[in-house]
Design an enzyme around this catalytic site. Structure first.
Site, short mmCIF file in Angstrom:
data_model
loop_
_atom_site.label_atom_id
_atom_site.label_comp_id
_atom_site.label_asym_id
_atom_site.label_seq_id
_atom_site.Cartn_x
_atom_site.Cartn_y
_atom_site.Cartn_z
N ASP A 141 1.39 -1.12 -0.04
CA ASP A 141 0.03 0.06 -0.04
C ASP A 141 0.96 1.33 -0.23
O ASP A 141 1.41 1.02 0.76
CB ASP A 141 -0.37 -0.23 0.83
N LYS A 145 -0.86 10.05 0.93
CA LYS A 145 -1.24 11.61 1.88
C LYS A 145 0.16 10.90 2.68
O LYS A 145 0.79 10.36 3.64
CB LYS A 145 -2.43 11.09 2.67
N THR A 212 0.75 -8.79 -13.15
CA THR A 212 -1.21 -9.19 -12.92
C THR A 212 -1.85 -8.46 -14.24
O THR A 212 -1.21 -7.04 -14.45
CB THR A 212 -0.97 -7.94 -11.24
N LYS A 213 -3.20 -8.75 -14.06
CA LYS A 213 -4.59 -7.39 -14.87
C LYS A 213 -4.44 -6.12 -14.33
O LYS A 213 -4.13 -5.96 -15.13
CB LYS A 213 -5.24 -7.77 -14.06
#
Ligand SMILES: C[S@@+](CC[C@H](N)C(=O)[O-])C[C@H]1O[C@@H](n2cnc3c(N)ncnc32)[C@H](O)[C@@H]1O
Length: 233
Positions: A141, A145, A212-213
């Site tokens: 992730d 911010k 990956t997609k």
């Protein structure tokens, strides 16, 4: 009248800063069925004691830790193209765990074990020093911010811990599609004395990591992807 509850990152008594937020996500019927059928074989329980890898995998083979496999698309591919390695895979998101269990069943993969638990705690309490041959952290992730940057996984204390868990010669492979995070990775990994970069800067994508997609879509839109491969001295 009661006040609005604080947002998770503002809760004052939070014990540690987590690198994830448990999102509400729907587990599909297929994933639930996979939990039932394959969970007993491939899910491990978190226990704060050293993992007996040969016992849980049923064989002695190199152990690769993956942190945050999402829906497990890359994980299943890598396990299938590297049958000689054992993959210990951590994810906290329930539907993702179900999705990987489903892939394991469909593809008949035997070299994956899943821990549905915070990988930071797994690293701290279940993995002894010099116990890993590799670590995969793909598209962690990015926490865009700046007030959330403290939640990013790739920071000096975690990287120092990861480095001690690697065997000498073991590798740490990270990938991200967020350039500022790629730069942070390069800086933090480069500053860890136990690690050295296998490339002059960013690394070419190793063959075992599939596109990956999600990544293909990003590349079509002109976004970049950065791989980093460091090795323990
Ligand atoms: C952006 S997703 C990327 C998923 C996958 N690697 C991919 O490339 O599609 C990051 C994942 O890491 C998981 N995650 C974040 N911190 C974690 C932690 N400390 N332990 C286990 N999983 C974590 C999140 O739940 C999320 O599914």
């Amino acid at each position: 009248m009661t006040d609005t509850p604080p947002l998770p990152d503002e809760v004052p008594f939070m014990r540690t800063i987590k690198s994830y937020v448990l999102r509400a996500g729907r587990t599909t019927t297929g994933q639930a069925k996979a939990y039932e059928t394959w969970g007993p074989h491939y899910l491990l329980n978190y226990r704060p004691e050293p993992l007996d890898a040969p016992a849980v995998f049923g064989r002695v083979a190199p152990v690769i830790l993956e942190i945050g496999f999402g829906m497990g698309e890359a994980t299943a591919h890598i396990a299938s193209v590297r049958p000689g390695d054992n993959f210990l895979c951590c994810e906290v998101h329930e539907p993702g765990v179900g999705a990987l269990l489903k892939r394991i069943g469909e593809q008949g993969l035997t070299n994956i074990r899943i821990l549905r638990h915070d990988a930071v705690e797994v690293l701290e309490h279940m993995l002894p020093e010099a116990s890993l041959d590799g670590v995969h952290i793909f598209f962690p992730d990015p926490w865009h911010k700046s007030r959330h940057h403290k939640r990013r996984l790739i920071q000096p204390p975690l990287v120092a811990k990861l480095a001690t868990r690697l065997k000498p010669g073991g590798y740490l492979h990270c990938a991200t599609d967020w350039e500022p995070y790629a730069q942070q990775m390069l800086e933090v990994l480069g500053a860890e004395p136990l690690l050295h970069n296998t490339a002059p800067s960013y690394a070419p994508k190793p063959d075992y990591r599939p596109l990956t997609k999600f990544e293909k879509r990003g590349l079509r839109l002109g976004h970049g992807v950065w791989d980093l491969v460091f090795q323990r001295r």
